[in-house]
Design an enzyme around this catalytic site. Structure first.
Site, short mmCIF file in Angstrom:
data_model
loop_
_atom_site.label_atom_id
_atom_site.label_comp_id
_atom_site.label_asym_id
_atom_site.label_seq_id
_atom_site.Cartn_x
_atom_site.Cartn_y
_atom_site.Cartn_z
N ARG A 273 0.78 -1.16 -0.13
CA ARG A 273 -0.05 -0.03 -0.02
C ARG A 273 0.82 1.31 -0.04
O ARG A 273 1.97 1.19 0.47
CB ARG A 273 -1.00 -0.13 1.45
CG ARG A 273 -0.26 0.13 2.43
CD ARG A 273 -1.24 0.15 3.61
NE ARG A 273 -0.98 -0.95 4.75
CZ ARG A 273 -2.04 -1.55 5.23
NH1 ARG A 273 -3.04 -1.87 4.81
NH2 ARG A 273 -1.60 -2.62 6.17
N GLU B 30 -4.00 5.92 3.36
CA GLU B 30 -3.31 4.97 2.39
C GLU B 30 -4.17 4.62 1.26
O GLU B 30 -5.35 4.86 1.13
CB GLU B 30 -3.23 3.57 3.23
CG GLU B 30 -2.50 3.79 4.64
CD GLU B 30 -2.56 2.49 5.29
OE1 GLU B 30 -1.51 2.27 6.18
OE2 GLU B 30 -3.71 1.78 5.40
N THR C 270 -11.99 5.94 14.15
CA THR C 270 -10.49 5.52 13.94
C THR C 270 -10.26 5.44 12.50
O THR C 270 -9.22 5.82 11.96
CB THR C 270 -10.13 4.20 14.71
OG1 THR C 270 -10.37 4.60 16.21
CG2 THR C 270 -8.75 4.05 14.60
N ARG D 60 -14.36 -7.64 5.51
CA ARG D 60 -13.33 -8.52 5.14
C ARG D 60 -12.40 -8.86 5.86
O ARG D 60 -11.69 -9.75 5.74
CB ARG D 60 -12.92 -7.81 3.77
CG ARG D 60 -11.93 -6.62 3.86
CD ARG D 60 -10.49 -6.88 3.77
NE ARG D 60 -9.50 -6.04 3.98
CZ ARG D 60 -8.36 -5.51 4.53
NH1 ARG D 60 -8.27 -5.98 5.76
NH2 ARG D 60 -7.62 -4.46 4.22
N GLN E 275 -13.53 -3.58 15.54
CA GLN E 275 -13.43 -4.65 14.54
C GLN E 275 -14.13 -5.94 15.31
O GLN E 275 -14.28 -6.95 14.84
CB GLN E 275 -12.22 -4.82 14.34
CG GLN E 275 -11.44 -6.16 13.54
CD GLN E 275 -12.67 -6.22 12.34
OE1 GLN E 275 -12.68 -7.40 11.72
NE2 GLN E 275 -12.50 -5.06 11.26
N ASP F 260 -10.12 -5.30 27.62
CA ASP F 260 -9.64 -4.37 26.89
C ASP F 260 -9.26 -3.34 27.98
O ASP F 260 -9.53 -3.46 29.29
CB ASP F 260 -10.81 -3.60 26.04
CG ASP F 260 -10.33 -2.66 25.13
OD1 ASP F 260 -10.31 -2.91 23.81
OD2 ASP F 260 -9.99 -1.46 25.56
N ASP G 247 -0.33 -2.54 11.50
CA ASP G 247 -0.76 -2.04 10.01
C ASP G 247 0.05 -0.77 9.61
O ASP G 247 0.13 -0.22 8.60
CB ASP G 247 -2.19 -1.60 9.88
CG ASP G 247 -2.51 -0.61 11.22
OD1 ASP G 247 -1.64 -0.03 11.66
OD2 ASP G 247 -3.70 -0.15 11.09
N LYS H 133 4.50 -0.18 14.95
CA LYS H 133 3.42 -0.40 15.44
C LYS H 133 3.46 -2.03 15.67
O LYS H 133 3.38 -2.81 14.69
CB LYS H 133 2.17 -0.09 14.99
CG LYS H 133 0.66 -0.49 15.79
CD LYS H 133 -0.67 -0.28 15.12
CE LYS H 133 -1.62 -1.04 16.10
NZ LYS H 133 -2.93 -0.80 15.42
N SER I 166 -1.05 -10.39 10.44
CA SER I 166 -1.92 -9.80 9.32
C SER I 166 -2.02 -8.23 9.28
O SER I 166 -1.98 -7.81 10.37
CB SER I 166 -3.46 -10.03 9.59
OG SER I 166 -4.24 -9.45 8.64
N VAL I 167 -1.69 -7.67 8.17
CA VAL I 167 -1.47 -6.21 7.99
C VAL I 167 -2.63 -5.63 7.26
O VAL I 167 -2.84 -4.61 7.10
CB VAL I 167 -0.36 -5.83 7.66
CG1 VAL I 167 0.79 -6.00 8.65
CG2 VAL I 167 0.14 -6.38 6.41
#
Length: 345
Positions: free
Chosen positions: A45, A56, A84, A112, A140, A161, A227, A231, A292-293
């Site tokens: 990306r 992005e 966010t 997705r 999410q 959390d 992502d 991070k 996963s990114v």
């Protein structure tokens, strides 16, 4: 004219279709596209970073259709009453270059991402998994829970959390849907007895959300918070004793958990596992990590699925965003009345 799926139509389509059904459909399309991975024109990306977030563009093409997603990530937005993450996407015909679908993708990205996580867990999670720990219950999380139930039958959740209000929202949303939920007092308590651990936090720092002692043999870690460069969420020692599976190594090595490791550290590409060219889970004791990114082919799959799902329905409107003069070589004709001859006075 271009098909346009706005938020009201996306919401209406999803209510009528059902969230779990939509996630399952996207997952099936993901498998189709991962199985033809070499056909795609792929690129990491294009990211524009600022002090408070990132914007992005994520493009991909299979030579017949071209798709891209515009997406942002601004962790401080909720304090200002904003999301966010927001996104929109476009699908186009490669032969003409004309766009065919324009759609909101804030909701579609959540679908997705859940579909990708659950699709991957189907081949990497331990057999007979019944319980998932969820560390991070932001926007999410509900979609992840529904995705794992739809594809793996998991309805027992252990959640934690840093924000008690986020836990309150998650419980209020998910308990009525039939989930068994244990609210933990810490991340360490949440992962106890879970065969799958999903980690998804928003803070863009090199954090250690999961420490090495929290991950025992046989666990599958669904690490979806990474992502961007800088991070991370996992203790690097977990990575060193696990088998790591990724979408697109050139992007994941910059943005994922493996940015903590040597650039040559071995990883396995998921498309190879799905095609039978590489091993996935090979033993009950193995620790597997999906680093996963989020990759553009996943967005392409989601766009492709949505495009087929809404075709011939009333879940979209048509928008006229392509200037088409009667003579394709005379664009000026469309706006000629806006021009004026100079005064000769």
């Amino acid at each position: 004219m271009v098909r346009f799926v706005d938020v009201p139509n996306m919401r209406r389509w999803l209510i009528d279709t059902g969230i779990e059904s939509a996630i399952s459909g996207i997952a099936d399309t993901l498998v189709e596209d991962f199985l033809r991975w070499p056909e795609f024109d792929k690129t990491a990306r294009v990211a524009s970073h600022s002090d408070i977030g990132v914007i992005e563009l994520m493009p991909a093409s299979d030579g017949r259709q071209y798709g891209f997603k515009y997406v942002n990530g601004h962790p401080s937005n909720p304090a200002r009453g904003l999301q966010t993450v927001t996104a929109f996407g476009v699908l186009a015909d490669v032969d003409s270059g004309y766009p065919t679908l324009w759609t909101e993708m804030t909701i579609l990205t959540a679908l997705r991402t859940a579909a990708t996580s659950a699709m991957v867990a189907r081949v990497l999670a331990p057999a007979g998994a019944t319980t998932m720990a969820m560390v991070g219950t932001g926007s999410q999380s509900e979609f992840q829970a529904l995705g794992f139930r739809a594809l793996l039958g998991i309805d027992r959740l252990r959640v934690w959390d840093t924000d008690p209000e986020a836990l309150d929202v998650f419980e209020a949303n998910m308990r009525p849907l039939g989930f068994e939920i244990v609210r933990a007092e810490s991340a360490a308590e949440a992962v106890q007895g879970a065969q799958i651990i999903t980690v998804c936090t928003a803070d863009k720092t090199n954090a250690t959300v999961l420490t090495d002692d929290m991950v025992g043999p046989g666990v599958h870690v669904n690490a979806i918070g990474g992502d961007c460069p800088g991070k991370t969420e996992l203790d690097a020692r977990i990575l060193l004793r696990s088998d790591i599976f990724v979408e697109y190594p050139p992007q994941t090595r910059i943005e994922g958990e493996i940015q903590q490791l040597d650039p040559e550290h071995p990883v396995t590409e998921l498309w190879q596992v799905l095609r039978g060219d590489a091993a996935g889970r090979t033993s009950a004791e193995q620790i597997t990590i999906f680093d996963s990114v989020g990759f553009a082919i996943e967005d392409f799959s989601a766009l492709r699925y949505l495009d087929a799902a809404v075709e011939g329905t009333d879940y979209y409107t048509e928008v006229d965003i392509i200037a088409e003069p009667e003579d394709p070589k005379n664009l000026f004709a469309l706006v000629a009345q806006g021009a004026a001859a100079p005064s000769l006075a």
